[in-house]
Design an enzyme around this catalytic site. Sequence first.
Site, PDB file in Angstrom:
ATOM      1  N   THR A  43       0.809  -1.225   0.000  1.00 29.54           N
ATOM      2  CA  THR A  43       0.000   0.000   0.000  1.00 29.54           C
ATOM      3  C   THR A  43       0.837   1.268   0.000  1.00 29.54           C
ATOM      4  OG1 THR A  43      -0.237  -0.016   2.419  1.00 29.54           O
ATOM      5  CG2 THR A  43      -1.916  -1.170   1.130  1.00 29.54           C
TER       6      THR A  43
ATOM      7  N   MET B  21      -2.466   5.847  -0.129  1.00 25.32           N
ATOM      8  CA  MET B  21      -3.889   5.499  -0.154  1.00 25.32           C
ATOM      9  C   MET B  21      -4.070   4.018   0.166  1.00 25.32           C
ATOM     10  SD  MET B  21      -5.966   8.018  -0.606  1.00 25.32           S
ATOM     11  CE  MET B  21      -4.982   9.063   0.457  1.00 25.32           C
ATOM     12  N   HIS B  22      -3.683   3.655   1.396  1.00 27.40           N
ATOM     13  CA  HIS B  22      -3.769   2.260   1.832  1.00 27.40           C
ATOM     14  C   HIS B  22      -5.190   1.697   1.675  1.00 27.40           C
ATOM     15  CE1 HIS B  22       0.015   3.203   3.977  1.00 27.40           C
ATOM     16  NE2 HIS B  22      -0.612   4.252   4.475  1.00 27.40           N
ATOM     17  N   ASP B  23      -6.155   2.419   2.224  1.00 30.26           N
ATOM     18  CA  ASP B  23      -7.506   1.859   2.386  1.00 30.26           C
ATOM     19  C   ASP B  23      -8.339   1.855   1.109  1.00 30.26           C
ATOM     20  OD1 ASP B  23      -6.682   1.524   4.971  1.00 30.26           O
ATOM     21  OD2 ASP B  23      -7.745   3.272   5.741  1.00 30.26           O
TER      22      ASP B  23
END
Length: 347
Positions: A199, A266-268
């Site tokens: 991520t 922008m991991h999620d």
Amino acid sequence: MAKRILLDVDTGIDDSLALIYLLASPDAEIVGIASSAGNVSAQQVAANNLAWLDVCKAPDIEVALGSARPLVIPLVTTEETHGPKGIGYANLPESARTLSTRTAADLWVDTVRAHPGAVTGLVTGPLTNLAIALYREPELPRLLDRLVVMGGAFNYAGNTTPTTEWNISVDPEAAKVVFDAFSGLPADRCPIVCSLDITETIEMLPAHVARLAAAAESVPVETISPDDARTVRSSASNPIVRHFSDAVRFYMEFHRDYDQGFLAHMHDPFAAAVALDPSLLVTRPATVDVELTGTLTRGMTVADLTGMWGRPPNAAIGVRTDPDVFFDRLIERVGRYARTLYPAETI
């Protein structure tokens, strides 16, 4: 058919975009939102979720309050990363929507029992709520269609301690409960893990925000610059663009302040995209466990990739992706969605 998604979040700047992405996706049906303590308190997370549903003119979606603290240790939050309310500089209107009378753990249990084999769980915060749900319904791993988790780091530096990723570090005991519960499942039922080593390649730059605003037909041109004063706020005509831009500006400033560049990981939203389309992520089977007693390594996720432990794989961990494909999809979906909700002539 749209995938039924049960979303468990600690909203959170990047969690916010994950929620918007799912709302913007015609192949997603959000069947419930569990609010996890993590980036900020569970109460603030729930308030953020309700407010984003208002901004996005979403239908009634159940939002449940999760545990106020981790299973064993005190709660640690991260306002320095996500802002005092968890949404950076965004100033969302207070929502008149009400919280569910069910707890987040009950939402998990009741939902998978009502739709056995037909719900994808997506956790982008600590795993506390899911761990509590597993105590109440040990068959939950077999009742889910699939679980997607944003968390952990494998052979990669942590972002909270030298070895530990944030979501796992908030509640390592809960993470261990979850990974242990999925042991022995078929490979196509093991959790998909979007870890930090993947991520952190999903780098949102100011140009991505400008492209998103253009896709939404928002005016004027949306510009976020590292040279801006910290008091600068978006004047975008589209409310979704304006609020998200103000949120992500804070996140970009945070990354710059910690010498990671003027960008936002922008991991999620990436995990949300994988929940809808697992082909975005190349994975490999692994047996994942969580260190609970190490003096220097507590909360570290350890992956046995070669079977040294003699235990069956309990996860599919990400090893490769193409960030450009993800960002093109995100910009197209969210831009179209924002443009449809708020046509330029009506703003």
